[in-house]
Every structure is written in C-alpha cells, then in structure tokens.
Design a protein around this motif. Structure first.
Motif, short mmCIF file in Angstrom:
data_model
loop_
_atom_site.label_atom_id
_atom_site.label_comp_id
_atom_site.label_asym_id
_atom_site.label_seq_id
_atom_site.Cartn_x
_atom_site.Cartn_y
_atom_site.Cartn_z
N GLN A 154 4.17 4.80 2.60
CA GLN A 154 3.99 3.50 1.99
C GLN A 154 4.49 2.46 2.99
O GLN A 154 5.10 2.80 4.00
CB GLN A 154 4.75 3.42 0.66
CG GLN A 154 6.21 3.81 0.73
CD GLN A 154 6.83 3.90 -0.65
OE1 GLN A 154 6.53 3.13 -1.56
NE2 GLN A 154 7.74 4.85 -0.83
N GLU A 155 4.24 1.20 2.69
CA GLU A 155 4.56 0.17 3.68
C GLU A 155 6.05 -0.10 3.81
O GLU A 155 6.52 -0.45 4.90
CB GLU A 155 3.83 -1.12 3.32
CG GLU A 155 2.33 -1.04 3.50
CD GLU A 155 1.66 -2.37 3.25
OE1 GLU A 155 1.37 -3.08 4.23
OE2 GLU A 155 1.44 -2.72 2.07
N ARG B 160 0.84 -1.19 0.00
CA ARG B 160 0.00 0.00 0.00
C ARG B 160 0.87 1.25 0.00
O ARG B 160 1.94 1.27 0.62
CB ARG B 160 -0.90 0.02 1.23
CG ARG B 160 -1.94 -1.09 1.29
CD ARG B 160 -2.59 -1.09 2.67
NE ARG B 160 -1.60 -1.32 3.71
CZ ARG B 160 -1.78 -1.00 4.99
NH1 ARG B 160 -2.90 -0.44 5.39
NH2 ARG B 160 -0.84 -1.26 5.89
N ALA B 161 0.38 2.27 -0.67
CA ALA B 161 1.05 3.57 -0.67
C ALA B 161 0.00 4.65 -0.83
O ALA B 161 -0.99 4.47 -1.54
CB ALA B 161 2.08 3.66 -1.80
N ASP C 210 6.42 -3.68 -4.45
CA ASP C 210 7.40 -3.63 -3.36
C ASP C 210 8.72 -3.06 -3.88
O ASP C 210 9.05 -3.22 -5.06
CB ASP C 210 7.67 -5.03 -2.82
CG ASP C 210 6.76 -5.38 -1.67
OD1 ASP C 210 6.52 -4.51 -0.82
OD2 ASP C 210 6.29 -6.54 -1.61
N VAL D 76 4.78 9.74 -3.90
CA VAL D 76 4.47 9.31 -2.54
C VAL D 76 5.17 10.28 -1.60
O VAL D 76 6.40 10.39 -1.62
CB VAL D 76 4.96 7.87 -2.27
CG1 VAL D 76 4.71 7.48 -0.81
CG2 VAL D 76 4.26 6.89 -3.20
N LEU E 110 -2.07 4.34 7.86
CA LEU E 110 -1.74 4.63 6.47
C LEU E 110 -2.97 4.57 5.57
O LEU E 110 -3.12 5.42 4.67
CB LEU E 110 -0.68 3.63 5.97
CG LEU E 110 -0.28 3.75 4.50
CD1 LEU E 110 0.35 5.12 4.22
CD2 LEU E 110 0.69 2.63 4.11
N ASP F 251 10.10 9.35 -4.02
CA ASP F 251 9.02 8.81 -3.20
C ASP F 251 9.44 8.68 -1.74
O ASP F 251 10.58 8.30 -1.43
CB ASP F 251 8.58 7.45 -3.74
CG ASP F 251 7.75 7.58 -5.00
OD1 ASP F 251 7.19 8.67 -5.23
OD2 ASP F 251 7.65 6.59 -5.75
N LEU G 28 10.17 1.21 2.32
CA LEU G 28 10.92 2.25 1.63
C LEU G 28 12.39 1.86 1.57
O LEU G 28 12.98 1.49 2.59
CB LEU G 28 10.77 3.58 2.38
CG LEU G 28 11.53 4.80 1.84
CD1 LEU G 28 10.99 5.19 0.46
CD2 LEU G 28 11.42 5.97 2.80
N LEU H 252 -0.62 7.76 -2.62
CA LEU H 252 -0.05 8.38 -3.81
C LEU H 252 -0.73 9.71 -4.09
O LEU H 252 -1.95 9.78 -4.27
CB LEU H 252 -0.23 7.44 -5.01
CG LEU H 252 0.38 7.91 -6.33
CD1 LEU H 252 1.91 7.92 -6.24
CD2 LEU H 252 -0.07 7.01 -7.47
N ASP I 155 2.16 3.10 9.74
CA ASP I 155 1.86 1.79 9.16
C ASP I 155 2.55 0.74 10.01
O ASP I 155 3.74 0.46 9.83
CB ASP I 155 2.35 1.69 7.71
CG ASP I 155 2.10 0.31 7.14
OD1 ASP I 155 0.93 -0.11 7.13
OD2 ASP I 155 3.07 -0.36 6.76
#
Length: 377
Positions: A157-158, A33-34, A50, A94, A352, A153, A160, A36, A376
């Motif tokens: 997000q989940e 998930r992100a 990912d 992101v 998140l 980004d 990075l 955006l 998250d």
C-alpha cells in the motif's frame, strides 16, 4: 523433484487495477492505493483510507519497496496454515512483510534517528513477551507472534503505520535492495543457529533468495561453501560470492559427490533452503557425524527419514524461523556491505498498481523469478 518448488494457485489470479486519475483523486480525499487480498486467489488494487496520524512510538512509512516470498504465495493461494497466520479468518489482508521505505511522519517518543526522510528497513515480527519462547530469549518463535503482512496489513500500500521498534535505519538508498534485509535476516539466523565457524565446510541446498543469502552470510563468516540447485543459471551468483557449486541431479549421486567434496566424511553443516522432501533427505544423509543440519525451507510436506541417521551420527537438527531484532540489525549491515551482490538477487520489479499481475507472474513462472519486488515510488 525440483528444488525450490513453490505452491501456486490452481487457477490464475483475478487482476484488477486503477488508473492514474483515480489514484490522484484517492490522494486528494485522504485515500490511498492498496493491493488487497480479498480471498484465496483473489487480489485487487483498491482505495483504502490513509493510516491515522502516528501515535506515540509510531512512524508512517511511504515510498515503499516490498519483496515477495514463498509465504506470500502460500497466503494468496490459501495454503498457509492457521497456525502460521493463514486460514479463512486471515482475509481480507494487505500482504507484504519484506518492506523498506522512507519515513513520512513521526509520532512523539520515537528514537532520534527515526527522522523525516530517513530510509529504513522493517523487521516484521511482534512477540507477546509472555510465552515460554519469549521467557527464554527466543521471542522470534513466540507462540503468539504477529507478522506485518500476514497477521496485520502489510506493505503493499502507499503508506504504512509501524511501531518504531520494528524499524532500522539504513544507508542503502535503493529501497528494493534495502527490503532484502528481511530475507537476509533469515540467513543471519540460520548461520547463527548453525554456529558456523571460519574455515568450516557448509553445504546450501537451494539457490533461491534465502539460499543465496545463506551463502553470502556464511562466506562473510569465513566458511567454505558449496551451493546446490537444479538450475545452473542460479549458481552463477553463488560462484561470484566465492562459493563452489553443484547442479542437482539425483539424490544419491549428489550425496556421494558432496561427501567427496568434503573429504569423505561429509560436511559439518548442511542447510536446506528448499523445503523439498528429497533435498531434506539428502541433507540428513550427507551430513558428517556430529554435524548440524539446518532446516530453513518452508513446506507442509512429510519426509521419510531413517531414524538411525540421528542416533548413529548424533546429528543436531535445527529449525529456523524468523530472526531476532538484533539479527535483523545485523542483516541491514550485511545488505549495506554487499549492496551490488544483493541487488543481483532481484530479478523482477513491478509498480504497486500492477501488484496482482506481479504475483500472478511470479506464481506461474517460478523458474524465471528469483526475487520479485513491488514498489510504490
């Protein structure tokens, strides 16, 4: 005009979300998930691939907490300038540059302390090493700088992928508090630029997260601090840090009361953490001769200033941008030493999957939100 004003979108943000079943499916097929930001005013939670496995000198972060600040609002609203990393070419992106999390994967060649499961805070800046600022030791204002969450980004997000040079281990176990190292690092930079000395009187205009952080760091330097804000409720935390406080009323009245507080000559150091023209003018007017005025608050507005104030008083006007890596390291230690105080700056937390709702709420309720954190975990 209120201190700490935030530019917001002219209309409410489009809200999207994905349910838990979709999230589990995303994980199963190598997606995550992100949140955006597709275009100005439009943000949605989507599935994205990912990150690739970390290469040499890289780390994968997970279980992240991301602080939201004024520059995020300016980016989302489309008001961040091209020079600062905004403009139409910035989208989609992101967001999220105030980041802390846990190391989930480590590439070869990383520092030994960057081990699996280690909590870290992220310094978001990368510099080119070639321009004039870089050549004179001021890489924090590199002409070709890049910020995670603005130019590349970021943390909403989940997972990075991050270069190891941007990560600093921390003993702070609460990632929301650890993520505050980034705004605290701006305060470390401001106090360093102002060369605040023990026993000096320092005025801070604005009691938002940056102003409160400046108060905290200046107090650690042994300064006597006065914090000014139009919201009485925000000043309570400043008083708990040992500062004196003043409610903003009218500019000339505030200037007079500050001069009285400082013994009549004006304070040697004044920091504006608002970017509001009336406050910036007050900063210049109230400062002592031979004083230092420090502009930290961001704004695209213009300020009418009397030129003679600078020549007659020989003021040093100092701007503050991002911090250096060493200053970020100092900020991590400040957060660790003052964990409970820093935690008080966090007024709201959202998961998140509710990031669009969180940003919408923060931008439309600026007087209710001190610091918003999106998590998250």
């Amino acid at each position: 005009m209120a201190l700490g004003r935030v530019v917001a979108c002219g209309e409410r943000i489009w809200l999207y979300a994905i349910d838990a079943r979709t999230a589990r499916k995303a994980q199963a097929v190598g997606l995550m998930r992100a949140a955006l930001t597709r275009a100005p005013g439009t943000i949605e939670v989507v599935e994205v691939p990912d990150p690739p496995s970390p290469q040499r000198g890289e780390v994968i972060l997970g279980s992240m907490a991301v602080g939201v600040c004024g520059s995020d609002y300016h980016f989302l609203s489309g008001h961040l300038t091209e020079a600062a990393g905004g403009g139409d070419s910035a989208f989609p992106k992101v967001q999220g540059h105030e980041v802390a999390g846990t190391i989930e994967a480590v590439g070869p060649g990383c520092r030994p302390e960057l081990e699996l499961g280690r909590p870290v805070a992220m310094w978001p800046l990368t510099s080119c090493g070639k321009c004039y600022p870089c050549s004179v030791g001021r890489a924090n204002v590199c002409d070709n700088f890049a910020l995670i969450g603005i130019h590349t980004d970021g943390g909403l997000q989940e997972r990075l992928r991050v270069s190891q040079h941007q990560l600093f281990p921390t003993s702070e176990e609460n990632p929301s508090v650890a993520a505050m190292a980034e705004p605290v690092s701006i305060a470390v930079r401001a106090v360093d630029r102002a060369a605040v000395r023990e026993g000096e009187r320092v005025v801070v205009l604005g009691a938002g997260p940056i102003g409160q952080s400046v108060c905290l760091v200046a107090r650690e330097h042994g300064a006597t601090v006065l914090v000014i804000d139009p919201q009485e409720g925000r000043l309570e935390l400043s008083r708990e840090m040992g500062a004196e406080t003043l409610v903003w009323t009218e500019r000339d009245e505030v200037v007079g009361r500050v001069r009285e507080w400082s013994g009549g000559d004006g304070p040697p150091v004044v920091v504006d953490a608002t970017g509001v023209p009336d406050a910036v003018r007050a900063m210049v007017d109230m400062a002592a001769s031979a004083g230092r005025v420090v502009q930290v608050g961001m704004s695209g507005e213009e300020v009418p200033l009397r030129i003679g104030s600078f020549t007659e008083k020989e003021l040093d006007l100092l701007g503050v941008s991002c911090c250096s890596g060493e200053e970020f390291k100092q900020a991590v230690r400040v957060v660790e030493r003052n964990s409970s105080t820093v935690a008080r700056m966090i007024s709201h937390e959202f998961p998140l999957e509710r990031a669009p709702e969180a940003l919408d709420f923060a931008m439309n309720n600026p007087h209710e939100v001190l610091k918003m954190v999106i998590r998250d975990d």
